[in-house]
Design a protein around this motif. Sequence first.
Motif, PDB file in Angstrom:
ATOM      1  N   CYS A 156       0.844  -1.190   0.000  1.00 18.30           N
ATOM      2  CA  CYS A 156       0.000   0.000   0.000  1.00 18.30           C
ATOM      3  C   CYS A 156       0.881   1.243   0.000  1.00 18.30           C
ATOM      4  O   CYS A 156       1.937   1.263   0.647  1.00 18.30           O
ATOM      5  CB  CYS A 156      -0.894   0.026   1.237  1.00 18.30           C
ATOM      6  N   ALA A 157       0.420   2.283  -0.683  1.00 19.23           N
ATOM      7  CA  ALA A 157       1.177   3.529  -0.739  1.00 19.23           C
ATOM      8  C   ALA A 157       0.910   4.394   0.492  1.00 19.23           C
ATOM      9  O   ALA A 157       1.773   5.164   0.910  1.00 19.23           O
ATOM     10  CB  ALA A 157       0.832   4.302  -2.014  1.00 19.23           C
ATOM     11  N   THR A 158      -0.293   4.262   1.074  1.00 16.39           N
ATOM     12  CA  THR A 158      -0.676   5.110   2.210  1.00 16.39           C
ATOM     13  C   THR A 158      -1.440   4.300   3.252  1.00 16.39           C
ATOM     14  O   THR A 158      -1.945   3.209   2.959  1.00 16.39           O
ATOM     15  CB  THR A 158      -1.583   6.272   1.754  1.00 16.39           C
ATOM     16  N   ILE A 159      -1.542   4.882   4.438  1.00 15.27           N
ATOM     17  CA  ILE A 159      -2.351   4.282   5.499  1.00 15.27           C
ATOM     18  C   ILE A 159      -3.816   4.213   5.047  1.00 15.27           C
ATOM     19  O   ILE A 159      -4.501   3.224   5.292  1.00 15.27           O
ATOM     20  CB  ILE A 159      -2.230   5.087   6.815  1.00 15.27           C
ATOM     21  N   GLU A 160      -4.278   5.246   4.383  1.00 14.98           N
ATOM     22  CA  GLU A 160      -5.665   5.286   3.915  1.00 14.98           C
ATOM     23  C   GLU A 160      -5.958   4.140   2.954  1.00 14.98           C
ATOM     24  O   GLU A 160      -7.027   3.524   3.008  1.00 14.98           O
ATOM     25  CB  GLU A 160      -5.972   6.641   3.250  1.00 14.98           C
ATOM     26  N   GLU A 161      -5.037   3.852   2.057  1.00 19.18           N
ATOM     27  CA  GLU A 161      -5.207   2.732   1.130  1.00 19.18           C
ATOM     28  C   GLU A 161      -5.275   1.413   1.898  1.00 19.18           C
ATOM     29  O   GLU A 161      -6.105   0.551   1.611  1.00 19.18           O
ATOM     30  CB  GLU A 161      -4.046   2.699   0.137  1.00 19.18           C
TER      31      GLU A 161
END
Length: 178
Positions: free
Chosen positions: A53-58
């Motif tokens: 994942c690129a971000t925590i949100e993803e």
Amino acid sequence: MKKAMVILLSTTLLLSLTACKNFSTKNEASTLSEEGKPALSNNVALPNPFIDCATIEEAEKIVGFKISTPHILPEGYTQASIQAIENGIVQIIYTNGENEIIYRQGKGNADISGDFNEYTEKNIEELNHIQVILEGDSGNVKKATWQDDKFTFSITVNNGNGGFNEEVINDMIESVNP
């Protein structure tokens, strides 16, 4: 007559040996399990269930819950990667370039650390009304696990110095914001 008999016996022996040889390939089962079903060879590996994942949100979209992360890390450590298992576990790896700290959060109450080593020291502490299990060797913590009402958490230390002292680990745990 003797010559024909020797040839016949030799051919029979050769065919018998050839028929008994195991001709399995890498993709075929070469042995049977205890249940009598084909067993996989030692060369077969399970696929990695983690999705990068690129971000925590993803990662939150993949796991289906809000992720709580430690805001205090040992000096020199930064986030290197975020990985998630669908509807399961998030894994965040922090590194200082040589060593790793693996933080995990997942639903439920099982040990999700992935670290099944037997350590010589095991302490149970209470931090902010939460029971934390600290495991390690020679006064250093290599694994910490704890739970709240909804989730289970773990911190695993993979570094050359054999872990961190309890204060460093406790600071990380206390900085995890639900």
